[in-house]
Design a protein around this motif. Structure first.
Motif, short mmCIF file in Angstrom:
data_model
loop_
_atom_site.label_atom_id
_atom_site.label_comp_id
_atom_site.label_asym_id
_atom_site.label_seq_id
_atom_site.Cartn_x
_atom_site.Cartn_y
_atom_site.Cartn_z
N VAL A 1 0.90 -1.02 0.34
CA VAL A 1 -0.08 -0.11 0.18
C VAL A 1 0.96 1.26 -0.02
O VAL A 1 2.04 1.36 0.98
N PHE A 2 0.08 2.08 -0.52
CA PHE A 2 1.73 3.45 -0.63
C PHE A 2 0.49 5.01 -0.93
O PHE A 2 -0.90 4.63 -0.75
N GLY A 3 0.77 5.29 0.07
CA GLY A 3 0.32 7.35 0.06
C GLY A 3 1.25 8.35 -0.45
O GLY A 3 1.95 7.68 -0.16
N GLN A 4 0.48 9.30 -0.97
CA GLN A 4 2.03 10.24 -1.51
C GLN A 4 1.32 11.56 -1.32
O GLN A 4 -0.23 11.94 -1.51
N TRP A 5 1.99 12.69 -1.85
CA TRP A 5 1.19 13.78 -1.50
C TRP A 5 2.52 14.63 -2.11
O TRP A 5 3.36 14.78 -2.32
N ARG A 6 1.22 15.27 -3.25
CA ARG A 6 2.30 16.47 -4.19
C ARG A 6 1.55 17.93 -3.61
O ARG A 6 0.77 18.05 -3.80
#
Length: 675
Positions: free
Chosen positions: A378-383
């Motif tokens: 699972v992954f999470g990312q913020w830009r």
């Protein structure tokens, strides 16, 4: 080492672009300006990515008339891709990382995980005539695409009906006929698309090619290189309500050829097999993107990809009739949601998702290394974007498990065994617009690759005492730094011209790198040989001046083991591709010349080292697009008939002939109908 010269090149390129400060172009037609599903799993151009991202567009595919996917990829910086020589399968090398799952390959989001014995690990089968676009993400920053890709990802996309249908059309049909000299022969591709109202459309394509053995630049026949390929795909898209989309696709390729006992070898002394391979890929996806909400852009995809490889021995005479098979199937699921908000003066994009894949591999050959593997995460990312600043933060959790069989001994039978592990991998990127049209960036990312089934459970077989399983293998962990610049300037030297460029320098440390070694018993086994360092420089750019264009792509990479300084067995070639194209007749005619440089490299094998010299290749191309929907493409590869061997396919060091294809002339005619 190339780093000193590469730093000089980087400073020079940046300084050159800093001489002027023109307006940022808003409409790009180069590969760097093509919209792709990038390293962030969101739509943006390669030029907007804060890492090494490249795209091969539909226009590139048309111009190249590629006979294999390797032809498509080898012009991309940092990519080594070669057909196996005697086989239509392709293995991809990104920045020195290759095979055993180090490079994730997907077709419409479905992983391709096939391998077999005979140096065929990490290969896949795919007809380039079925493709719309290719996206390449180099380095572990690509880990949102799935587990294991510490080298990067190559994402292939097939065409949709909307790519073929004009706005006022309900149906369209195209037929391409192509001929290639030097053994390529005739091939044909038929594609049809239909729109049943605004909410349902279909597209289907069939392709056939039958090639003979080709000759190298010395005029010698390169044994076992012909094959017959039948391929096709179908895709249906249904939009049951506003914001909802359901898509199903199916692809099949049937490959018939003769291979040697050591894939890629032209040696006349090796065993040979008649081979038939069925490669199938099914995908089913659902997307929900309501117009009244920026917080929901959800996609879920299920897929199944399988390769069934059946071989019947045809030489030596005493072994005629022997058979073996290799079956690999991957079943997977991926999902993600993208939310977009503006808060605190920051334009923000947040992506949450996950993926899971189950790989099942079987063979009647023990040294295949079969079993079952489950990988997922699972992954999470913020830009965020604020003024001249751009920030990215991401975190991925990976887990894996392997199940297979141990090797029988005189005192113990073979028995089930398993291996598992998990890890968190971060990514941080910072970008800053130092002027209008120029952004500099830095990225730190980590990746995690589990041991491969073949590395862990391969047993018995060839090479002296055979192979020994290793249940103590540790996963490879990649830690990578990248710095670079994205540049896009319009009206630089004349009104309407456009310069785009992307330069990247990288340094990657791979902990617990896995390679083959001799066990105490004399058997061959896979072990963690220590740490490896991969570092280099990549450049990709285009200058379009209306009446023509100039493209440049290059990569200079060193890949060595820290303890010994020896080059990795998959060390990539330094490469440069420069293309000058001119336009005439209201841009309907395009013609030009291409130069390719493939650097020298030393492959370190279990039998010793072997040097492959550098080679310079010159290619010609031309295309004419008529007003009434027909097109002619012409090309000459290896114009001066140079003799060479690509080390990514040259597994045998005892072959008596070169393996690179000699001069090859191609011509294609395409007719389109629609209404």
């Amino acid at each position: 080492m190339h780093i000193i010269s590469m730093r000089g090149m980087l400073r020079g390129a940046v300084a050159l672009c800093a001489l002027t400060v023109p307006a940022l172009a808003q409409d790009t037609t180069t590969s760097l300006g093509t919209i792709v599903i990038s390293d962030l799993r969101t739509e943006q151009t390669a030029l907007q990515s804060l890492t090494g991202v490249s795209a091969v567009t539909s226009e590139d595919l048309e111009r190249q008339q590629a006979a294999s996917v390797a032809d498509v990829l080898r012009r991309v910086p940092g990519v080594g891709a070669t057909a196996s020589g005697d086989d239509a399968s392709v293995a991809v090398n990104l920045r020195g990382m290759q095979q055993m799952g180090r490079v994730v390959v997907t077709v419409d989001g479905a992983r391709q995980d096939f391998w077999r014995v005979g140096h065929g690990s990490g290969s896949f089968y795919l007809d380039p005539d079925l493709l719309k676009q290719v996206t390449v993400v180099r380095g572990p920053a690509s880990n949102t695409y799935g587990s294991g890709g510490i080298g990067g990802v190559v994402a292939f996309e097939t065409r949709d009906a909307s790519d073929m249908l004009a706005a006022d059309e309900t149906w369209a049909y195209s037929q391409r006929l192509r001929y290639g000299s030097n053994g390529e022969g005739f091939s044909t591709t038929a594609t049809g698309a239909m729109n049943f109202g605004q909410n349902f459309d279909v597209i289907s394509s069939l392709s056939y090619r039958n090639s003979d053995e080709y000759r190298d630049g010395n005029g010698d026949l390169v044994r076992w290189t012909g094959e017959e390929i039948q391929s096709g795909f179908g895709k249906a898209t249904w939009r049951p309500a506003e914001g909802h989309e359901l898509k199903f696709s199916f692809m099949r390729q049937i490959t018939d050829d003769v291979i040697s006992g050591s894939s890629g070898s032209m040696s006349s002394t090796l065993s040979r097999y008649e081979t038939e391979t069925y490669s199938d890929t099914y995908t089913l996806s659902y997307g929900y993107d309501p117009l009244d909400s920026d917080l929901i852009d959800f996609t879920i995809r299920a897929y199944h990809a399988s390769n069934d490889n059946d071989q019947s021995q045809v030489w030596p005479t005493a072994s005629i009739g022997n058979s073996r098979y290799y079956d690999v199937a991957t079943t997977g699921l991926s999902f993600q949601n993208t939310a977009r908000v503006n808060a605190g003066g920051w334009d923000q994009t947040m992506v949450l998702g996950g993926d899971f894949a189950r790989i099942e591999a079987s063979s009647d050959a023990d040294h295949f290394g079969g079993g079952e593997q489950e990988i997922g995460g699972v992954f999470g990312q913020w830009r965020g974007r604020h003024g001249a600043w751009e920030l990215i933060g991401a975190l991925r959790y990976d887990h894996y498990s392997l199940e297979g069989m141990t090797k029988a001994t005189p005192t113990a039978a073979s028995e089930p065994a398993s291996l598992s592990g998990n890890r968190w991998s971060p990514r941080v990127s910072v970008g800053y617009d130092i002027m209008q049209g120029m952004q500099v960036f830095a990225t730190y990312s980590e990746g995690y690759r589990s041991p491969h089934l073949q590395e862990t459970f391969r047993r018995n077989g060839a090479h002296g005492a055979g192979y020994e399983p290793n249940l103590t293998l540790r996963p490879e962990i990649a830690k990578s730094w990248e710095i670079g610049a994205n540049m896009e300037f319009a009206s630089l030297f004349s009104t309407g011209d456009l310069l785009t460029a992307k330069v990247t320098a990288f340094h990657t440390d791979v902990q617990d790198y896995i390679e083959t070694a001799r066990a105490a018993s004399g058997a061959t086994t896979h072990v963690n040989v220590g740490n490896a360092t991969l570092e280099g420089f990549e450049i990709e750019g285009s200058y379009d001046f209306g009446a023509g264009y100039f493209n440049l792509a290059g990569a200079f990479v060193d890949a060595t083991l820290d303890d010994t300084g020896a080059t990795l067995s998959n060390t990539p070639l330094d490469s440069v591709t420069a293309r000058l194209g001119l336009r005439a007749m209201d841009d309907r005619l395009e013609y030009g010349v291409e130069y390719q440089y493939l650097g020298d490299v030393t492959r370190v094998l279990s039998t010793g080292s072997f040097d492959y010299p550098a080679v310079d290749l010159v290619n010609l191309f031309a295309s004419y697009q008529a007003a009434n929907d027909w097109r002619v493409d012409f090309g000459v590869d290896n114009l001066f008939d140079k003799a060479y061997t690509d080390p990514q396919s040259g597994w045998a060091t005892t072959t008596d002939i070169e393996q690179g294809r000699g001069r090859t002339v191609r011509i294609a005619f395409t007719k389109r109908l629609g209404g």
